[in-house]
Design an enzyme around this catalytic site. Sequence first.
Site, PDB file in Angstrom:
ATOM      1  N   LYS A  56      11.402  -0.930   6.227  1.00 55.04           N
ATOM      2  CA  LYS A  56      11.495  -2.374   6.097  1.00 55.04           C
ATOM      3  C   LYS A  56      10.343  -2.907   5.247  1.00 55.04           C
ATOM      4  CE  LYS A  56      12.985  -2.416  10.875  1.00 55.04           C
ATOM      5  NZ  LYS A  56      12.477  -2.711  12.234  1.00 55.04           N
ATOM      6  N   GLU A  69       8.652   0.910  -2.986  1.00 54.53           N
ATOM      7  CA  GLU A  69       7.924   1.162  -1.744  1.00 54.53           C
ATOM      8  C   GLU A  69       6.864   0.085  -1.541  1.00 54.53           C
ATOM      9  OE1 GLU A  69       7.570   2.431   0.960  1.00 54.53           O
ATOM     10  OE2 GLU A  69       8.031   4.571   1.091  1.00 54.53           O
ATOM     11  N   ASP A  70       6.481  -0.108  -0.292  1.00 50.27           N
ATOM     12  CA  ASP A  70       5.388  -1.036  -0.013  1.00 50.27           C
ATOM     13  C   ASP A  70       4.039  -0.375  -0.278  1.00 50.27           C
ATOM     14  OD1 ASP A  70       5.734   0.746   2.104  1.00 50.27           O
ATOM     15  OD2 ASP A  70       5.660  -0.762   3.680  1.00 50.27           O
ATOM     16  N   ASP A 108       0.615   6.406   1.079  1.00 49.98           N
ATOM     17  CA  ASP A 108      -0.641   6.878   1.676  1.00 49.98           C
ATOM     18  C   ASP A 108      -0.760   8.382   1.422  1.00 49.98           C
ATOM     19  OD1 ASP A 108      -2.946   7.113   3.159  1.00 49.98           O
ATOM     20  OD2 ASP A 108      -1.979   6.867   5.096  1.00 49.98           O
ATOM     21  N   LYS A 111      -2.633   4.046  -1.776  1.00 46.78           N
ATOM     22  CA  LYS A 111      -3.895   4.421  -1.111  1.00 46.78           C
ATOM     23  C   LYS A 111      -4.224   5.843  -1.557  1.00 46.78           C
ATOM     24  CE  LYS A 111      -3.062   3.292   3.436  1.00 46.78           C
ATOM     25  NZ  LYS A 111      -3.375   2.939   4.848  1.00 46.78           N
ATOM     26  N   PHE A 165      -6.323   0.567   6.976  1.00 49.85           N
ATOM     27  CA  PHE A 165      -5.007   0.127   7.410  1.00 49.85           C
ATOM     28  C   PHE A 165      -4.869  -1.362   7.137  1.00 49.85           C
ATOM     29  CE2 PHE A 165      -1.559  -1.009  10.249  1.00 49.85           C
ATOM     30  CZ  PHE A 165      -0.670   0.003   9.965  1.00 49.85           C
ATOM     31  N   ASP A 173       3.518  -3.805   8.256  1.00 49.82           N
ATOM     32  CA  ASP A 173       3.448  -4.130   9.676  1.00 49.82           C
ATOM     33  C   ASP A 173       2.449  -3.279  10.436  1.00 49.82           C
ATOM     34  OD1 ASP A 173       5.021  -1.671   9.513  1.00 49.82           O
ATOM     35  OD2 ASP A 173       5.461  -2.005  11.629  1.00 49.82           O
ATOM     36  N   ARG A 201       4.577  -8.757   9.291  1.00 48.30           N
ATOM     37  CA  ARG A 201       5.232  -8.615   7.982  1.00 48.30           C
ATOM     38  C   ARG A 201       5.342  -9.945   7.259  1.00 48.30           C
ATOM     39  NH1 ARG A 201       7.572  -3.445   7.972  1.00 48.30           N
ATOM     40  NH2 ARG A 201       8.485  -2.750   9.920  1.00 48.30           N
TER      41      ARG A 201
HETATM   42  P1  IMP Z   1       2.901   8.202   3.677  1.00 47.98           P
HETATM   43  O1  IMP Z   1       4.044   9.113   4.008  1.00 47.98           O
HETATM   44  O2  IMP Z   1       1.642   8.660   4.349  1.00 47.98           O
HETATM   45  O3  IMP Z   1       2.694   8.006   2.197  1.00 47.98           O
HETATM   46  O4  IMP Z   1       3.205   6.821   4.360  1.00 47.98           O
HETATM   47  C1  IMP Z   1       3.924   5.838   3.747  1.00 47.98           C
HETATM   48  C2  IMP Z   1       4.481   4.816   4.720  1.00 47.98           C
HETATM   49  O5  IMP Z   1       3.615   4.583   5.826  1.00 47.98           O
HETATM   50  C3  IMP Z   1       4.601   3.481   4.028  1.00 47.98           C
HETATM   51  O6  IMP Z   1       5.855   3.327   3.437  1.00 47.98           O
HETATM   52  C4  IMP Z   1       4.346   2.485   5.136  1.00 47.98           C
HETATM   53  O7  IMP Z   1       5.555   2.146   5.781  1.00 47.98           O
HETATM   54  C5  IMP Z   1       3.444   3.223   6.092  1.00 47.98           C
HETATM   55  N1  IMP Z   1       2.021   2.847   5.877  1.00 47.98           N
HETATM   56  C6  IMP Z   1       1.052   3.575   5.264  1.00 47.98           C
HETATM   57  N2  IMP Z   1      -0.123   2.943   5.240  1.00 47.98           N
HETATM   58  C7  IMP Z   1       0.096   1.740   5.832  1.00 47.98           C
HETATM   59  C8  IMP Z   1      -0.756   0.593   6.090  1.00 47.98           C
HETATM   60  O8  IMP Z   1      -1.958   0.533   5.763  1.00 47.98           O
HETATM   61  N3  IMP Z   1      -0.145  -0.457   6.732  1.00 47.98           N
HETATM   62  C9  IMP Z   1       1.154  -0.454   7.103  1.00 47.98           C
HETATM   63  N4  IMP Z   1       1.987   0.592   6.866  1.00 47.98           N
HETATM   64  C10 IMP Z   1       1.461   1.687   6.253  1.00 47.98           C
HETATM   65 MG    MG Z   2       7.390   2.054   4.007  1.00 46.80          MG
END
Ligand code: IMP
Ligand code: MG
Length: 178
Positions: free
Chosen positions: A37, A93-94, A97, A125, A146, A153, A159
């Site tokens: 979302k 994507e938002d 990480d 990030k 974070f 969220d 959000r």
């Molecule tokens: P990844 O698989 O570690 O790259 O995580 C990506 C997903 O984790 C993103 O699409 C977000 O939904 C969530 N996410 C990662 N960091 C944050 C944050 O700082 N705040 C909120 N959601 C996060």
């Molecule tokens: Mg996401």
Amino acid sequence: MKQLYSKDYIARQVSRLGSEISQDYQNEEILLVIVLKGAMVFATDLARQITCPLAMDFICVSSYGGQTTSTGKITFKKDLDTDIQGKHVIVVEDIIDTGLTLQVLTQHLQLRKPASLKICSLISKQKHRKTSTKVDYCGITMDDGFIIGYGLDYNELYRNLDAIYTFDPSQQLAQGDA
Ligand code: IMP
Ligand code: MG
């Protein structure tokens, strides 16, 4: 909660991304694959900054549960309605990480043979990145921490904030206990 990126700063980055995408695709038709979302707020603003013919579809994956660190496992909760074969797809994507969510998602989408597949993320990030998946269009780069707001969220809340804030869940618990 401390404000990290203001509403105006975010709007400028979204506008820049829209211009870059519009320049690159010109009159090609694009399909935005919006990752629910978190990316929905960003994607609706971004779509209005793109001048190319554009369709949108949604996919829902979950990676975090209630945690603030990545588990490395993702679950598909909603698949696309559209057949992406032969289409120019941009995954929206938002935040990226570790990059694990995106890696699994792009591998999954590549199997469906899009004409092209690019990634657009509002935030990247850097500190915990575990993959080499390229982010073709990136709004904001940050190191670690974070954050919430503008679609992002913590346990499904925040959000709707129109700016982005740093968030420390342990502080929130401490305040709640007090
Ligand atoms: P990844 O698989 O570690 O790259 O995580 C990506 C997903 O984790 C993103 O699409 C977000 O939904 C969530 N996410 C990662 N960091 C944050 C944050 O700082 N705040 C909120 N959601 C996060
Ligand atoms: Mg996401």
